[in-house]
Scaffold this motif. Structure first.
Motif, PDB file in Angstrom:
ATOM      1  N   PRO A  74       0.803  -1.226   0.000  1.00 64.71           N
ATOM      2  CA  PRO A  74       0.000   0.000   0.000  1.00 64.71           C
ATOM      3  C   PRO A  74       0.836   1.276   0.000  1.00 64.71           C
ATOM      4  N   GLN A  75       2.075   1.197   0.471  1.00 70.69           N
ATOM      5  CA  GLN A  75       2.944   2.379   0.510  1.00 70.69           C
ATOM      6  C   GLN A  75       3.221   2.907  -0.901  1.00 70.69           C
TER       7      GLN A  75
ATOM      8  N   SER B  89       1.143   2.194  -3.635  1.00 74.45           N
ATOM      9  CA  SER B  89      -0.074   1.996  -4.411  1.00 74.45           C
ATOM     10  C   SER B  89      -1.039   3.147  -4.161  1.00 74.45           C
ATOM     11  N   ASP B  90      -1.770   3.503  -5.201  1.00 73.96           N
ATOM     12  CA  ASP B  90      -2.822   4.503  -5.067  1.00 73.96           C
ATOM     13  C   ASP B  90      -3.849   4.238  -6.173  1.00 73.96           C
ATOM     14  N   ASP B  91      -4.646   5.223  -6.536  1.00 73.69           N
ATOM     15  CA  ASP B  91      -5.669   4.987  -7.551  1.00 73.69           C
ATOM     16  C   ASP B  91      -5.100   4.959  -8.971  1.00 73.69           C
TER      17      ASP B  91
END
Length: 137
Positions: free
Chosen positions: A31-32, A34-36
C-alpha cells in the motif's frame, strides 16, 4: 551490498481488475507504493511489478512513444521461477481460473518445466521450475 531490487512497470487498462486478478493468484500489494493510479504487486522481497494505469504509465515513457498493445504485440516476457512443478501448475491454473489466457503449450524437459499465460492486459508471464541438481551443472 544490499540485494538489488527489480520493479517491472506494466500499463493496465483497469487497475482494480488487474489487482483483483493477481490477488486471486495469492499475491499482495504494497500500500505504501499503491494509489488509484498504481498498484505495487509484491512478487518477492526484491521483485515487484508496478501495475500502472495507462495515463500514469505515459508519464514515465519518452515523449511521443505509444504504449504497446500487449494483446497484439509482445513487449516483454515476465518470467518467474517456482519452487516446484506443482507450484508452476498451481499458479498457472489459478491465473487461468482468474481470467488469464493461455500463452503457449506447457514445456516439459524433465529437469525443467514451465507454463505460461497472458494476464488481463495481454502481458505474457512465464512460470518455470528447474531441478536444483540441473542448475548446479
Amino acid at each position: 551490498m544490499a540485494p538489488q531490487m527489480i520493479f517491472v512497470n506494466l500499463p493496465v487498462k483497469d487497475l482494480d481488475a488487474s489487482k483483483a486478478f493477481f490477488e486471486k493468484l495469492g499475491y499482495s500489494f504494497n500500500p505504501q507504493f499503491s494509489d488509484d493510479t498504481a498498484g505495487c504487486l509484491v512478487i518477492s522481497d526484491t521483485i515487484f511489478a508496478m501495475l500502472l494505469t495507462e495515463e500514469k504509465f505515459k508519464t514515465f515513457t519518452a515523449p511521443g512513444k505509444e504504449i504497446s498493445d500487449a494483446t497484439k504485440a509482445t513487449e516483454v516476457l515476465v518470467t518467474l521461477s517456482a519452487e516446484s512443478r506443482e507450484k508452476v501448475d498451481e499458479l498457472a491454473d489459478a491465473a487461468l481460473a482468474a481470467g488469464a489466457g493461455p500463452a503457449k503449450e506447457p514445456m516439459d524437459m524433465g529437469f525443467m518445466y514451465g507454463r505460461s499465460f497472458t494476464d488481463l492486459d495481454g502481458h505474457h508471464w512465464e512460470l518455470f521450475w528447474m531441478d536444483p541438481a540441473a542448475a548446479q551443472g
